[in-house]
Design an enzyme around this catalytic site. Sequence first.
Site, mmCIF file in Angstrom:
data_model
loop_
_atom_site.group_PDB
_atom_site.id
_atom_site.type_symbol
_atom_site.label_atom_id
_atom_site.label_comp_id
_atom_site.label_asym_id
_atom_site.label_seq_id
_atom_site.Cartn_x
_atom_site.Cartn_y
_atom_site.Cartn_z
ATOM 1 N N PHE A 66 0.944 -1.212 0.012
ATOM 2 C CA PHE A 66 -0.019 0.269 0.035
ATOM 3 C C PHE A 66 0.927 1.249 -0.023
ATOM 4 O O PHE A 66 0.391 2.399 -0.296
ATOM 5 C CB PHE A 66 -1.149 -0.021 1.013
ATOM 6 C CG PHE A 66 -0.477 -0.634 2.547
ATOM 7 C CD1 PHE A 66 0.434 0.279 3.392
ATOM 8 C CD2 PHE A 66 -0.510 -1.773 2.857
ATOM 9 C CE1 PHE A 66 0.683 -0.026 4.605
ATOM 10 C CE2 PHE A 66 -0.097 -2.186 4.127
ATOM 11 C CZ PHE A 66 0.547 -1.381 4.927
ATOM 12 N N CYS A 69 1.324 2.750 -3.584
ATOM 13 C CA CYS A 69 0.107 3.489 -4.350
ATOM 14 C C CYS A 69 -0.721 4.644 -3.238
ATOM 15 O O CYS A 69 -1.357 5.036 -4.075
ATOM 16 C CB CYS A 69 -0.905 2.430 -4.784
ATOM 17 S SG CYS A 69 -1.310 1.073 -3.653
ATOM 18 N N HIS A 70 -0.072 4.527 -2.088
ATOM 19 C CA HIS A 70 -1.107 5.559 -1.295
ATOM 20 C C HIS A 70 -0.372 6.456 -0.369
ATOM 21 O O HIS A 70 0.114 6.039 0.675
ATOM 22 C CB HIS A 70 -2.150 4.657 -0.307
ATOM 23 C CG HIS A 70 -3.045 5.330 0.218
ATOM 24 N ND1 HIS A 70 -2.953 5.660 1.617
ATOM 25 C CD2 HIS A 70 -4.542 5.591 -0.125
ATOM 26 C CE1 HIS A 70 -3.940 6.434 1.813
ATOM 27 N NE2 HIS A 70 -4.936 6.292 1.227
ATOM 28 N N PHE A 71 0.286 7.194 -0.750
ATOM 29 C CA PHE A 71 -0.066 8.271 -1.871
ATOM 30 C C PHE A 71 1.423 8.344 -2.612
ATOM 31 O O PHE A 71 2.341 8.315 -1.761
ATOM 32 C CB PHE A 71 -0.533 9.566 -1.662
ATOM 33 C CG PHE A 71 -1.790 9.693 -1.044
ATOM 34 C CD1 PHE A 71 -3.201 9.430 -1.928
ATOM 35 C CD2 PHE A 71 -1.889 9.621 0.451
ATOM 36 C CE1 PHE A 71 -4.345 9.500 -1.704
ATOM 37 C CE2 PHE A 71 -3.179 9.500 0.986
ATOM 38 C CZ PHE A 71 -4.425 9.527 -0.055
ATOM 39 N N VAL A 76 1.502 6.566 2.977
ATOM 40 C CA VAL A 76 0.872 6.288 4.395
ATOM 41 C C VAL A 76 -0.137 5.156 4.190
ATOM 42 O O VAL A 76 -0.726 4.850 3.211
ATOM 43 C CB VAL A 76 -0.119 7.615 4.824
ATOM 44 C CG1 VAL A 76 -1.087 7.844 3.825
ATOM 45 C CG2 VAL A 76 -0.647 7.521 6.075
#
Length: 174
Positions: A66, A69-71, A76
């Site tokens: 994650f 892709c976040h962010f 985070v």
Amino acid sequence: MVKQHSYNRDELLLSGHGRLFGPGNPQLPSPNMLMFDRITRINEDGGQYGKGEVVAELDVHPELWFFRCHFAGDPVMPGCLGLDALWQMVGFYLGWIGGHGAGRALGCGEVKFTGQILPDNRLVTYNVALKRVINRRLVMGIADGSVAVDGETIYEATDLKVGLFQNTGELNGA
């Protein structure tokens, strides 16, 4: 099945393939959606309500999926993944006490985020305290939960609800 009071990653993966509690019974998601590496404590009489507790941990490292892709440029862990971990733990508990059926999150009361999980953190600790367990024709757990990172509580959720269903098509009005 003999009840254990802790589970390692390999044992949790068995749950993801339906081989821990048996076919047709609650199972955890498989990676990448399995949101903890181990359960360090599970019992039927602990927690703040004395009706059961589950404590689980996730080792944090920058390579977790994650963070890519976040962010972009501001990695985070999505707060919803921490919330999902708490639901996963309630569902696991229902299987652990012998409940039958497929687990589904049914909702929660309040959710409060007061911090974040970043790639340079080390350890996420999830804690679920069961408030009520119904284990009749309807199998449902209701719990309060918290998420801590490196020892600091950063999320709290009340009235996490998970039910076990013999026919999950019923949830869609089928």
